[in-house]
Write an enzyme that holds these catalytic residues in place. Structure first.
Site, short mmCIF file in Angstrom:
data_model
loop_
_atom_site.label_atom_id
_atom_site.label_comp_id
_atom_site.label_asym_id
_atom_site.label_seq_id
_atom_site.Cartn_x
_atom_site.Cartn_y
_atom_site.Cartn_z
N HIS A 125 0.88 -1.18 0.00
CA HIS A 125 0.00 0.00 0.00
C HIS A 125 0.91 1.23 0.00
O HIS A 125 2.03 1.17 0.52
CB HIS A 125 -0.83 -0.07 1.28
CG HIS A 125 -1.86 1.00 1.45
ND1 HIS A 125 -1.55 2.31 1.76
CD2 HIS A 125 -3.21 0.95 1.39
CE1 HIS A 125 -2.67 3.01 1.88
NE2 HIS A 125 -3.70 2.21 1.66
N ASP A 202 3.20 -4.24 8.23
CA ASP A 202 1.97 -3.47 8.09
C ASP A 202 0.81 -4.43 8.31
O ASP A 202 0.50 -5.25 7.45
CB ASP A 202 1.92 -2.86 6.68
CG ASP A 202 0.56 -2.25 6.35
OD1 ASP A 202 0.39 -1.73 5.24
OD2 ASP A 202 -0.36 -2.29 7.20
N GLN A 205 -4.58 -4.78 7.38
CA GLN A 205 -5.60 -5.68 6.85
C GLN A 205 -5.61 -7.03 7.54
O GLN A 205 -6.50 -7.84 7.33
CB GLN A 205 -5.37 -5.91 5.34
CG GLN A 205 -5.51 -4.68 4.50
CD GLN A 205 -6.93 -4.13 4.49
OE1 GLN A 205 -7.89 -4.86 4.67
NE2 GLN A 205 -7.06 -2.84 4.29
N LYS A 228 -10.13 -0.20 10.81
CA LYS A 228 -10.25 -1.44 10.03
C LYS A 228 -10.73 -2.59 10.92
O LYS A 228 -11.03 -3.67 10.44
CB LYS A 228 -8.90 -1.85 9.42
CG LYS A 228 -8.20 -0.75 8.65
CD LYS A 228 -8.45 -0.82 7.16
CE LYS A 228 -7.53 0.16 6.44
NZ LYS A 228 -8.08 0.71 5.21
#
Lengths: 408, 148
Positions: A125, A202, A205, A228
């Site tokens: 991302h 990261d 997600q 999220k």
């Protein structure tokens, strides 16, 4: 398919799901962009401002004590959630993007010299690309990119070859927002550590879909975002090993991150406060703990099993749609499905789906290099959560038939 | 399908998307301009051939959604053989009509089929991409073209 999962009961907890869009029930399939909030989180926010609002760490009055306790309690809840050793290793930030910028700036200042190398992957991302580009520019360092195959899986052999004596950090995503790929990060972290190189993961997600155990992973940094994970926007977490956080210089200066200030000399505060300057997003942090508790009550294993069922059902059902091409077909994947309909632009797909009440994301998903790799200008992404249903996936498929009808 | 989907994706737009007019290049074009919408990845290159202050040929290349493609195609048809001044005026009228709620596209001939896009604010940029590119082209200097 887990038929015991109480999805209908869970849906009742999410007030926003009860509405109609264009006369059709809302089918919210954009969870990778942001998740909806259970009543408990909404209530926590309201409750804080109704009963407990005060600035934290500063007052001796009752409201301040209540606010501080609730805020620090969230830190402990997060620590447990990701199995970190110590509260000092849990830094509150605005979100994953800020967490990565913090590391790029602070670790960068400490460790990155001219000609040093930073390894990132081809599927990142923009938030896990640009901060490193900025660092590389500032400190005259170089980025090395782990390549991927046509399934959207990282090439681990190539990854090994990227290491050199100048490699100083690896930054990779746990789960790709654009492709749904789950990377074998435990293995990749071990490889990096063999070379004496720390790793930032990261986890934006990943956190909603998998159990995170930072001790087991042995990652040096892990980032996640509340919004999220069924919590409010504006709050996220940087987990960092004490070893690094203690050495790293402050990111932002201001109140709270100091022990003592004079014009001659300022002494910085201990962890975690050294990295938390200014009045934080108190209310949303506290509401975030309600989100984590909500998820824990359902159980991450149940959630993962149910979502896996949804994903497999969807992958199967979407095969029936003509001209549909999946982008990202990794063996290990979590609940986002990215695809295109040949000769129909994702924007047009998205607009027609919206007319049927279905919310998906269209565009480049803040992953332009991924779009470039797959030679598509943009894609459609449907991303599921534990409040989505099989019936909703059926509706998605029907709506995609309609899209084909309009254009063919 | 819903009524306003029919308005947005009506016959003319679908036709201009599938069979875009003037989708080609122009060698030795007087003006070339690029348009790009970073939000969705739509790209456009516009070519103008200008002789004696008139746009005698116009063409475009690029990939984009049905709305942006149809709009580009309709645009090329509407500006052919117009003077630069007339074209500039048409751009302002079209742009104004697309972004102002109570301004209608009625008087703009075939361009009126894009009126449906106004109900979808997120898609207005798709419809105006080619036109912004045109505006950029109109403000450039011409590369010297031999008329012999």
């Amino acid at each position: 398919m887990s038929s015991n999962f109480p999805v209908e009961k869970i849906r009742q907890d999410f007030p926003i799901l009860q509405q109609k869009i264009n006369g059709k029930p809302l089918i919210y399939l954009d969870n990778a962009a942001t998740t909806q909030k259970p009543q408990a989180v909404i209530d926590a926010l309201k409750d804080y401002y109704t009963h407990n609002n005060a600035n934290i760490h500063r007052g001796v009055h009752t409201l301040s004590e209540r606010a501080t306790a609730a805020y620090e309690n969230t830190r402990e809840i997060v620590r447990q959630f990701i199995n970190a050793d110590a509260k000092q290793e849990i830094i509150f930030v605005r979100g994953t993007t800020e967490a990565i910028n913090l590391v790029a700036n602070s670790f960068g200042q400490l460790m990155i010299k001219p000609k040093d190398e930073i390894i990132i992957s081809a599927m990142e991302h923009h938030s896990n690309i640009v901060p490193w580009q900025l660092l590389a520019e500032r400190n005259q360092a170089q980025l090395k990119i782990i390549p991927m195959n046509n399934h959207g899986e990282l090439l681990l052999d190539e990854y090994q070859k990227l290491f050199s004596p100048r490699t100083k950090i690896v930054a990779i995503t746990h789960v790709s927002n654009a492709l749904g790929t789950i990377n074998p990060i435990e293995k990749m972290i071990a490889t990096a550590h063999q070379h004496g190189v720390p790793v930032l993961i990261d986890g934006a997600q990943a956190a909603p879909h998998l159990a995170i155990d930072v001790k087991k992973l042995d990652c040096d940094f892990y980032t996640l975002s509340s919004h999220k994970l069924y919590g409010p926007t504006g709050i996220g977490v940087l987990y960092g090993k004490k070893y690094w956080l203690e050495k790293m210089p402050p990111y932002q200066g201001g109140g709270d991150m100091i022990k003592m200030v004079s014009f001659e000399k300022t002494i910085y505060n201990d962890l975690p406060f050294k990295f938390e300057a200014g009045t934080p997003n108190i209310a949303d942090t506290i509401a975030f703990s309600a989100a984590i508790n909500y998820v824990k009550n359902i159980g991450l294993e149940s959630i993962a099993a149910y979502e896996h069922g949804l994903l497999n059902y969807a992958l199967n059902a979407l095969q029936a749609v003509k001209n549909l091409r999946f982008i990202g077909t990794a063996k290990e994947r979590a609940s986002a499905i990215t695809f295109i309909l040949e000769n129909i632009h994702p924007h047009d797909v998205g607009t027609i789906l919206n007319s049927e009440g279905i919310a998906v994301r269209t565009g480049h998903h803040c992953a332009m290099p991924v779009m470039e790799f797959f030679q598509v200008p943009a894609t459609v992404r449907a991303s599921f959560s534990f409040y989505n249903t099989i019936a909703e996936i059926d509706q998605l498929v029907t709506a995609l038939y309609k899209v084909n009808e309009v254009f063919n | 399908m819903l009524e306003h989907m029919r308005e947005l994706y009506q016959e003319t737009i679908l036709d201009h998307n599938k069979h875009a007019r003037n989708r080609r290049t122009i060698d030795n074009a007087s003006r070339t301009a690029q348009g790009f919408n970073p939000l969705c990845g739509d790209k456009l290159t516009l070519y103008l051939m200008i002789v004696d202050d008139k746009i005698i040929d116009v063409a475009f290349q690029g990939q984009g959604c049905a709305i942006s493609t149809a709009s580009a195609s309709l645009m090329t048809e509407s500006i052919k053989n117009k003077t630069l001044a007339e074209t500039q005026q048409l751009f302002e009228q079209f742009h104004h009509a697309m972004i102002e709620q109570d301004v209608s596209l009625e008087k703009l001939g075939k361009l009126a089929v894009l009126a449906g896009v106004k109900e979808f604010p997120a898609r207005v940029k798709c419809a105006t991409l080619a036109w912004h590119t045109l505006d950029a082209a109109l403000h450039q200097q011409s590369t010297p073209v031999s008329t012999e």
